[in-house]
Motif scaffolding. Sequence first.
Motif, mmCIF file in Angstrom:
data_model
loop_
_atom_site.group_PDB
_atom_site.id
_atom_site.type_symbol
_atom_site.label_atom_id
_atom_site.label_comp_id
_atom_site.label_asym_id
_atom_site.label_seq_id
_atom_site.Cartn_x
_atom_site.Cartn_y
_atom_site.Cartn_z
ATOM 1 N N LEU A 38 -1.004 1.778 7.141
ATOM 2 C CA LEU A 38 -2.396 2.172 7.369
ATOM 3 C C LEU A 38 -3.041 2.611 6.056
ATOM 4 O O LEU A 38 -4.173 2.230 5.741
ATOM 5 N N GLU A 52 -11.517 6.630 14.538
ATOM 6 C CA GLU A 52 -10.171 6.590 15.118
ATOM 7 C C GLU A 52 -10.239 7.116 16.549
ATOM 8 O O GLU A 52 -10.778 8.200 16.786
ATOM 9 N N PHE A 121 -9.795 2.272 14.345
ATOM 10 C CA PHE A 121 -8.374 2.296 14.703
ATOM 11 C C PHE A 121 -8.281 2.743 16.165
ATOM 12 O O PHE A 121 -8.538 3.891 16.489
ATOM 13 N N TRP A 181 0.788 -3.652 15.832
ATOM 14 C CA TRP A 181 -0.676 -3.633 15.792
ATOM 15 C C TRP A 181 -1.241 -5.030 15.889
ATOM 16 O O TRP A 181 -0.601 -5.999 15.488
#
Length: 199
Positions: A38, A52, A121, A181
């Motif tokens: 990340l 996020e 995110f 992810w």
Amino acid sequence: MITITDFGSGSKVFNSDKRAINAIAKTSGTSLKNTKLLFRIIRYFQPASILELGTNLGIGTYALALGNPKASISTIEGCSQILKVAQQQFSNKRVSNIKAIQGDFKEELLGLTLHKWDLIFFDGHHSKEATLTYFKMLFPTAHNDSVFIFDDIYWSKSMTEAWEIIKAHPQVTVTVDIFNWGIVFFRKEQAKEHFKIRV
């Protein structure tokens, strides 16, 4: 020990709402490998505005902040107790570019959908319905160079179904599946293409 209020899909590990912070960090916090990844993604793309969904203990949030100290970061967490722990960490480490918001994702997003996000995110509510709802709510906030990252795309069959629906969206041009992810790009100048890579 803290008492967790879980607004998401629950835990596959814990069956009690009382949890030790170190156990949360070990099982549901962002892993060291993903934290480093990340950080590298943020360092590379240098997004100025970051959202996020799912602060948890703030491990991933801290990576976002370190990746671009000049970015403006908004992070939403449903559980007040766990957010309190994260905020203590942000304060101890003197991170000043994080705005922490406590509340229900859907309700809090209503006030944030007029914003344009460079990177989002999605790391909170791991269900098909919720993931698609947040994607639909936040899709209008994306621009040509925005990046969306979806956590745990293989967490359940329904999460994988949500990922396939997102990939098929007509405005999604490129996706990168790294198993943990799913990374989504909206660049109009690129042909639609889907990649699977190991990191």
